[in-house]
Scaffold this motif. Structure first.
Motif, PDB file in Angstrom:
ATOM      1  N   GLU A 137       0.808  -1.218   0.000  1.00 30.74           N
ATOM      2  CA  GLU A 137       0.000   0.000   0.000  1.00 30.74           C
ATOM      3  C   GLU A 137       0.839   1.264   0.000  1.00 30.74           C
ATOM      4  O   GLU A 137       1.973   1.275   0.473  1.00 30.74           O
ATOM      5  N   GLY A 138       0.201   2.320  -0.486  1.00 31.89           N
ATOM      6  CA  GLY A 138       0.783   3.645  -0.454  1.00 31.89           C
ATOM      7  C   GLY A 138      -0.286   4.647  -0.041  1.00 31.89           C
ATOM      8  O   GLY A 138      -1.345   4.267   0.472  1.00 31.89           O
ATOM      9  N   GLN A 139      -0.018   5.893  -0.300  1.00 31.23           N
ATOM     10  CA  GLN A 139      -0.976   6.944   0.044  1.00 31.23           C
ATOM     11  C   GLN A 139      -2.261   6.813  -0.770  1.00 31.23           C
ATOM     12  O   GLN A 139      -3.352   6.992  -0.257  1.00 31.23           O
ATOM     13  N   TRP A 140      -2.144   6.477  -2.064  1.00 27.03           N
ATOM     14  CA  TRP A 140      -3.296   6.428  -2.969  1.00 27.03           C
ATOM     15  C   TRP A 140      -3.606   5.042  -3.501  1.00 27.03           C
ATOM     16  O   TRP A 140      -4.568   4.863  -4.234  1.00 27.03           O
ATOM     17  N   THR A 141      -2.782   4.075  -3.186  1.00 28.60           N
ATOM     18  CA  THR A 141      -2.910   2.752  -3.794  1.00 28.60           C
ATOM     19  C   THR A 141      -3.096   1.692  -2.720  1.00 28.60           C
ATOM     20  O   THR A 141      -2.285   1.601  -1.803  1.00 28.60           O
ATOM     21  N   ARG A 142      -4.161   0.916  -2.876  1.00 33.28           N
ATOM     22  CA  ARG A 142      -4.416  -0.148  -1.897  1.00 33.28           C
ATOM     23  C   ARG A 142      -5.510  -1.083  -2.399  1.00 33.28           C
ATOM     24  O   ARG A 142      -6.112  -0.828  -3.440  1.00 33.28           O
ATOM     25  N   GLU A 174      -6.076   8.863  -6.847  1.00 34.68           N
ATOM     26  CA  GLU A 174      -5.464  10.145  -6.473  1.00 34.68           C
ATOM     27  C   GLU A 174      -6.535  11.178  -6.188  1.00 34.68           C
ATOM     28  O   GLU A 174      -6.490  11.887  -5.202  1.00 34.68           O
ATOM     29  N   ASP A 175      -7.495  11.271  -7.106  1.00 32.54           N
ATOM     30  CA  ASP A 175      -8.644  12.158  -6.936  1.00 32.54           C
ATOM     31  C   ASP A 175      -9.713  11.732  -7.943  1.00 32.54           C
ATOM     32  O   ASP A 175      -9.539  10.755  -8.657  1.00 32.54           O
ATOM     33  N   SER A 191     -14.127   7.220  -2.189  1.00 33.68           N
ATOM     34  CA  SER A 191     -13.324   6.830  -3.359  1.00 33.68           C
ATOM     35  C   SER A 191     -13.931   5.620  -4.051  1.00 33.68           C
ATOM     36  O   SER A 191     -14.029   5.570  -5.281  1.00 33.68           O
ATOM     37  N   ASN A 225       6.869   5.749 -12.149  1.00 34.45           N
ATOM     38  CA  ASN A 225       5.428   5.846 -11.916  1.00 34.45           C
ATOM     39  C   ASN A 225       4.600   5.654 -13.186  1.00 34.45           C
ATOM     40  O   ASN A 225       3.396   5.838 -13.163  1.00 34.45           O
ATOM     41  N   HIS A 257      -5.765   2.626  -7.526  1.00 37.38           N
ATOM     42  CA  HIS A 257      -4.949   3.814  -7.285  1.00 37.38           C
ATOM     43  C   HIS A 257      -5.944   4.958  -7.443  1.00 37.38           C
ATOM     44  O   HIS A 257      -6.479   5.161  -8.532  1.00 37.38           O
ATOM     45  N   GLU A 281       1.135   5.544  -8.501  1.00 36.98           N
ATOM     46  CA  GLU A 281       1.909   6.034  -7.371  1.00 36.98           C
ATOM     47  C   GLU A 281       3.293   5.398  -7.383  1.00 36.98           C
ATOM     48  O   GLU A 281       3.421   4.171  -7.444  1.00 36.98           O
TER      49      GLU A 281
END
Length: 151
Positions: free
Chosen positions: A23-28, A59-60, A37, A113, A57, A130
């Protein structure tokens, strides 16, 4: 491996993602994304009865990618592109881009990326994700789709 159920595919892809990246900030995993989301993506992606969302992923609202047990959906602004697993022959990183990043960025491959989905038709579809471990994990997941697509 080709006879996996939809839930079996989810489990397999999540194991690959966790083992090779994470996982990351935007990816899971889709189920671990914030409710807003998940709702945003599902409003734009028709999901079949035997299809399950796996990874995303997000982001927005204008920049996200969703991997389901049947397809990869890429949203960039007003454009949303859906590719069934059967349409994807390979996933790679452009050699020139990779060389430039590896030679100039202190994070090396963790700075990458951008992936390229190579379609069976020969079309190349670029996606931005990400950077860091989430990128490496998603790359491995996308490379695995060819082994799972028949089932």
């Amino acid at each position: 491996m080709t006879s996996l159920s939809p839930q079996g595919k989810v489990d397999r892809l999540l194991r690959i993602f966790e083992r090779t990246g994470g996982e990351g900030q935007w990816t899971r995993a889709f189920e671990r994304l914030p409710d807003a989301s998940r709702v945003q993506m599902l409003e734009h992606v028709p999901i079949a009865l035997d299809e399950l969302p796996v990874l995303a992923h997000f982001e927005d609202e204008a920049r996200w990618t969703l991997i389901t047990t049947d397809k990869v959906v890429i949203c960039r602004g007003e454009q949303t592109r859906s590719l069934r697993w059967t349409e994807i022959a390979d996933t790679t990183v452009d050699a020139g881009y990779a060389s430039a990043m590896l030679g100039s960025h202190p994070r090396g491959k963790l700075a990458l990326n951008r992936l390229t989905l190579v379609c069976v038709s020969g079309e190349l579809v670029a996606i931005e994700l990400e950077a860091g471990p989430p990128f490496i994990g998603l790359w491995n997941v996308l490379k695995t789709l060819g082994n799972l697509r028949a089932g």
